[in-house]
Scaffold this motif. Structure first.
Motif, PDB file in Angstrom:
ATOM      1  N   GLN A 219       0.878  -1.167   0.000  1.00 32.11           N
ATOM      2  CA  GLN A 219       0.000   0.000   0.000  1.00 32.11           C
ATOM      3  C   GLN A 219       0.918   1.220   0.000  1.00 32.11           C
ATOM      4  OE1 GLN A 219      -2.379  -1.558   3.451  1.00 32.11           O
ATOM      5  NE2 GLN A 219      -4.114  -1.185   2.095  1.00 32.11           N
ATOM      6  N   LEU A 220       0.875   1.955  -1.113  1.00 23.79           N
ATOM      7  CA  LEU A 220       1.850   3.005  -1.376  1.00 23.79           C
ATOM      8  C   LEU A 220       1.273   4.402  -1.191  1.00 23.79           C
ATOM      9  CD1 LEU A 220       3.381   1.647  -4.726  1.00 23.79           C
ATOM     10  CD2 LEU A 220       4.225   1.250  -2.401  1.00 23.79           C
ATOM     11  N   GLU A 221       2.137   5.296  -0.737  1.00 23.39           N
ATOM     12  CA  GLU A 221       1.882   6.727  -0.834  1.00 23.39           C
ATOM     13  C   GLU A 221       2.922   7.298  -1.788  1.00 23.39           C
ATOM     14  OE1 GLU A 221       1.792   8.505   3.025  1.00 23.39           O
ATOM     15  OE2 GLU A 221      -0.135   7.584   3.546  1.00 23.39           O
ATOM     16  N   HIS A 222       2.520   8.253  -2.635  1.00 22.89           N
ATOM     17  CA  HIS A 222       3.392   8.696  -3.722  1.00 22.89           C
ATOM     18  C   HIS A 222       2.990  10.094  -4.174  1.00 22.89           C
ATOM     19  CE1 HIS A 222      -0.053   7.738  -6.277  1.00 22.89           C
ATOM     20  NE2 HIS A 222      -0.062   6.523  -5.777  1.00 22.89           N
ATOM     21  N   PRO A 223       3.799  10.730  -5.024  1.00 20.53           N
ATOM     22  CA  PRO A 223       3.410  12.027  -5.577  1.00 20.53           C
ATOM     23  C   PRO A 223       2.114  11.904  -6.377  1.00 20.53           C
ATOM     24  CG  PRO A 223       5.731  11.585  -5.983  1.00 20.53           C
ATOM     25  CD  PRO A 223       5.147  10.314  -5.461  1.00 20.53           C
ATOM     26  N   SER A 224       1.419  13.008  -6.507  1.00 23.24           N
ATOM     27  CA  SER A 224       0.149  12.991  -7.239  1.00 23.24           C
ATOM     28  C   SER A 224       0.369  12.541  -8.686  1.00 23.24           C
ATOM     29  CB  SER A 224      -0.479  14.386  -7.221  1.00 23.24           C
ATOM     30  OG  SER A 224      -1.731  14.368  -7.873  1.00 23.24           O
ATOM     31  N   LEU A 225      -0.439  11.570  -9.118  1.00 19.21           N
ATOM     32  CA  LEU A 225      -0.281  10.991 -10.459  1.00 19.21           C
ATOM     33  C   LEU A 225      -1.333  11.469 -11.447  1.00 19.21           C
ATOM     34  CD1 LEU A 225       0.582   7.233  -9.708  1.00 19.21           C
ATOM     35  CD2 LEU A 225       2.139   9.131 -10.155  1.00 19.21           C
TER      36      LEU A 225
ATOM     37  N   ASN B 150      -8.320   7.652 -17.992  1.00 19.32           N
ATOM     38  CA  ASN B 150      -7.678   6.352 -18.164  1.00 19.32           C
ATOM     39  C   ASN B 150      -6.609   6.165 -17.087  1.00 19.32           C
ATOM     40  OD1 ASN B 150      -6.481   3.997 -18.990  1.00 19.32           O
ATOM     41  ND2 ASN B 150      -6.342   4.580 -21.153  1.00 19.32           N
ATOM     42  N   LEU B 151      -7.059   5.767 -15.905  1.00 23.92           N
ATOM     43  CA  LEU B 151      -6.125   5.633 -14.788  1.00 23.92           C
ATOM     44  C   LEU B 151      -5.168   4.460 -14.990  1.00 23.92           C
ATOM     45  CD1 LEU B 151      -8.286   6.440 -11.633  1.00 23.92           C
ATOM     46  CD2 LEU B 151      -6.929   7.953 -13.078  1.00 23.92           C
TER      47      LEU B 151
ATOM     48  N   ASP C 259       0.693  -5.405 -20.924  1.00 23.55           N
ATOM     49  CA  ASP C 259       0.152  -6.739 -20.655  1.00 23.55           C
ATOM     50  C   ASP C 259       0.348  -7.148 -19.204  1.00 23.55           C
ATOM     51  OD1 ASP C 259      -0.653  -7.199 -23.302  1.00 23.55           O
ATOM     52  OD2 ASP C 259       1.343  -7.945 -23.861  1.00 23.55           O
ATOM     53  N   ASN C 260       1.399  -6.642 -18.593  1.00 26.28           N
ATOM     54  CA  ASN C 260       1.758  -7.103 -17.249  1.00 26.28           C
ATOM     55  C   ASN C 260       1.363  -6.162 -16.128  1.00 26.28           C
ATOM     56  OD1 ASN C 260       3.715  -8.645 -19.102  1.00 26.28           O
ATOM     57  ND2 ASN C 260       4.011  -9.636 -17.121  1.00 26.28           N
ATOM     58  N   VAL C 261       1.120  -4.913 -16.450  1.00 25.06           N
ATOM     59  CA  VAL C 261       0.772  -3.914 -15.439  1.00 25.06           C
ATOM     60  C   VAL C 261      -0.650  -3.448 -15.734  1.00 25.06           C
ATOM     61  CG1 VAL C 261       1.416  -1.722 -14.376  1.00 25.06           C
ATOM     62  CG2 VAL C 261       3.192  -3.226 -15.308  1.00 25.06           C
ATOM     63  N   ARG C 262      -1.578  -3.886 -14.906  1.00 25.32           N
ATOM     64  CA  ARG C 262      -2.993  -3.620 -15.185  1.00 25.32           C
ATOM     65  C   ARG C 262      -3.695  -3.122 -13.934  1.00 25.32           C
ATOM     66  NH1 ARG C 262      -4.613  -6.656 -19.692  1.00 25.32           N
ATOM     67  NH2 ARG C 262      -6.464  -5.334 -19.612  1.00 25.32           N
ATOM     68  N   LEU C 263      -4.795  -2.399 -14.149  1.00 20.26           N
ATOM     69  CA  LEU C 263      -5.665  -2.020 -13.048  1.00 20.26           C
ATOM     70  C   LEU C 263      -6.642  -3.156 -12.751  1.00 20.26           C
ATOM     71  CD1 LEU C 263      -4.618   0.856 -12.865  1.00 20.26           C
ATOM     72  CD2 LEU C 263      -6.971   1.684 -13.011  1.00 20.26           C
ATOM     73  N   THR C 264      -7.111  -3.208 -11.531  1.00 21.32           N
ATOM     74  CA  THR C 264      -8.123  -4.177 -11.152  1.00 21.32           C
ATOM     75  C   THR C 264      -9.444  -3.462 -10.894  1.00 21.32           C
ATOM     76  OG1 THR C 264      -8.762  -5.843  -9.503  1.00 21.32           O
ATOM     77  CG2 THR C 264      -7.446  -3.992  -8.719  1.00 21.32           C
ATOM     78  N   ASN C 265     -10.530  -4.179 -11.084  1.00 15.35           N
ATOM     79  CA  ASN C 265     -11.850  -3.636 -10.751  1.00 15.35           C
ATOM     80  C   ASN C 265     -12.216  -3.894  -9.290  1.00 15.35           C
ATOM     81  OD1 ASN C 265     -12.392  -2.688 -13.380  1.00 15.35           O
ATOM     82  ND2 ASN C 265     -13.010  -4.744 -14.031  1.00 15.35           N
TER      83      ASN C 265
END
Length: 472
Positions: free
Chosen positions: A38-44, A51-52, A98-104
């Motif tokens: 669970q990451l915290e990071h700069p605003s993306l 299209n997140l 193909d390898n880095v995807r969002l989940t629903n």
């Protein structure tokens, strides 16, 4: 985006542990290992971004590209999976889309279950890892990194996350869309464990005793064999019998132990001169004893990082399979003793047996052929074990994860691996991050009484809260 043609480069034959992990998939014995942050990071992104998935892919791509250059195992896949010629090959191209995807999914536990259970398609031209991202806010997200055990052990997960966060923090840029296509540098594939300076086996002192222990009980009448090898007959093996032909089907429960409970326990373990792992192990065992008060004996497996057992030592930043195991047997009567006394006993026994644990994977070379002998290794456990599984418990502990803090920070992490259909009844997976303990409990659906598993969290936390600590 224009499709790209992917080719493979010559690799090397599978090593012992790699064959072992592939045989798990061939027999539906086991799935994947995962480490979720669970990451915290700069605003993306802003509220206008639609299209997140693309936003996160482009944010991660530069760091992942450098990671693939650093670690050859991230560009590997398998060929001839069911043949004696099974081998690793290196992909020349990886499409990160193909390898880095969002989940629903919106549930952390459901995300971990999904990615721990979903098998990799080792017939495809994809590397044997993937990321699934669950955005939360423009400055936070949850990312699960799943990897096939063929190319990585548990420690490799922390190596990946440590390097990945460093890359994000030191050289963070956003990629252009065409940069999602990674052209992989031709690099040498690291050697397997047995060719990396692993300890050698002695025929007289290592091999013969093991062969006698495993073979002689099979030749004796059951009553006598039960006396010679009681754990195989009387050890705890779960609640319900395994089902022939079942695929691994993992259930998971998450446990978080806050810093105010876990940090004092870590301090006390240090004061008493034992590892934090040892007191965690005994807390798990006391939890099992309370959930199963009528069980007399259980076998417990502790995976061991064997990089340091090699000569010369394998670097602690090398992704691969360098894992052995220490096995101990515990009785309900033993577990009535003081927890610190038991933790010291376990700590001493583990340290005494680390070399033997590092040798344990090398016995695989006595399996005469791949894949038949490796698959029979699993099927024999179904045929020869009560309830159709060898049984017992595993604690897979990744220890303390520490990474230099920066704009990208891991606030919590959960290690998880899929259920085993032929061996352990359940596995407790753990990692310490920011002085808090994060655990996942995983087991094969249908093998355990779910009411007992649902009590594991509260029982475990209660035991931790009541561990005697030296007064300040």
């Amino acid at each position: 985006m224009t499709s790209v043609e992917i080719h493979t480069r010559k690799g090397r034959p599978l090593g012992l542990l790699e064959k072992y992990q592939l045989s798990k998939q061939l027999t539906q014995a086991y799935g994947n290992i995962t480490l979720t942050a669970q990451l915290e990071h700069p605003s993306l992104y802003s509220s206008n971004d639609k299209n997140l998935e693309k936003v996160h892919q482009l944010a991660f791509a530069p760091a992942l590209t450098r990671m693939i250059d650093m670690h050859a195992n991230l560009s590997l896949t398998v060929r001839d999976k069911e043949e004696s010629t099974a081998h690793l090959v290196q992909l020349d191209t990886i499409d990160l889309a193909d390898n880095v995807r969002l989940t629903n999914l919106t549930s952390l536990q459901e995300l971990i279950v999904e990615q721990t259970s979903a098998e990799f398609d080792i017939d495809s031209l994809l590397p044997l890892w993937r990321m699934r991202i669950m955005p939360q806010t423009p400055t936070s997200c949850t990312v699960v990194f799943a990897v096939h055990h063929i190319i990585a052990d548990g420690m490799s997960l922390t190596i990946f996350w440590n390097d990945f966060l460093q890359q994000l923090n030191t050289k963070h840029t956003t990629a252009k869309e065409e940069e999602l296509i990674v052209h992989v540098k031709d690099s040498a594939i690291p050697l397997p464990y047995e060719e990396s300076g692993a300890p050698s086996l002695s025929l007289a002192w290592d091999v013969v005793p093991i062969l006698c222990h495993s073979l002689i009980p099979k030749l004796l009448p059951t009553a006598v064999a039960r006396y010679v090898d009681p754990i195989s007959y009387d050890g705890w093996k779960g609640d319900f019998p395994a089902i022939d032909g079942e695929a691994h089907n993992t259930d998971v429960r998450l446990i978080s132990v806050p810093r105010d409970i876990w940090k004092p326990i870590m301090n006390e373990a240090k004061r008493q001169g034992i590892s934090v792992h040892a007191i965690l192990f005994m807390s798990m065992m006391l939890t099992w004893a309370r959930l199963y008060p009528d069980q007399t004996t259980t076998e417990v497996s502790t995976p061991i990082n064997c990089r340091g057992s090699c000569n010369p030592p394998v670097p602690n930043n090398q992704i691969g399979n360098f894992v052995g195991a220490y096995t101990s047997v515990w009785t309900g009567k033993q577990l009535q003793r003081d927890i610190w006394f038991l933790a010291k006993k376990y700590n001493n026994d583990l340290n005494k047996n680390k070399l033997d644990g590092a040798k344990q994977p090398l016995f695989l070379k006595y399996l005469p052929e791949f894949p038949a002998s490796y698959c029979d290794f699993w099927f024999d456990k179904r045929k020869n074990s009560a309830l159709g599984r060898a049984g017992g418990i595993e604690l897979s502990d990744l220890g303390r994860f520490s990474c230099k803090q920066g704009a990208w920070t891991a606030k919590s992490m959960y290690f998880c691996q899929s259920a085993q259909t032929f061996t352990n009844a359940f596995t407790l997976n753990s990692i310490t991050t920011n002085d808090a303990l994060f655990c996942s409990l995983s087991w094969q659906i249908g093998s355990l009484d779910i009411a007992k598993m649902n009590k594991f969290h509260d029982t475990f936390i209660a035991i931790l809260k009541n561990i005697p600590l030296k007064e300040n």
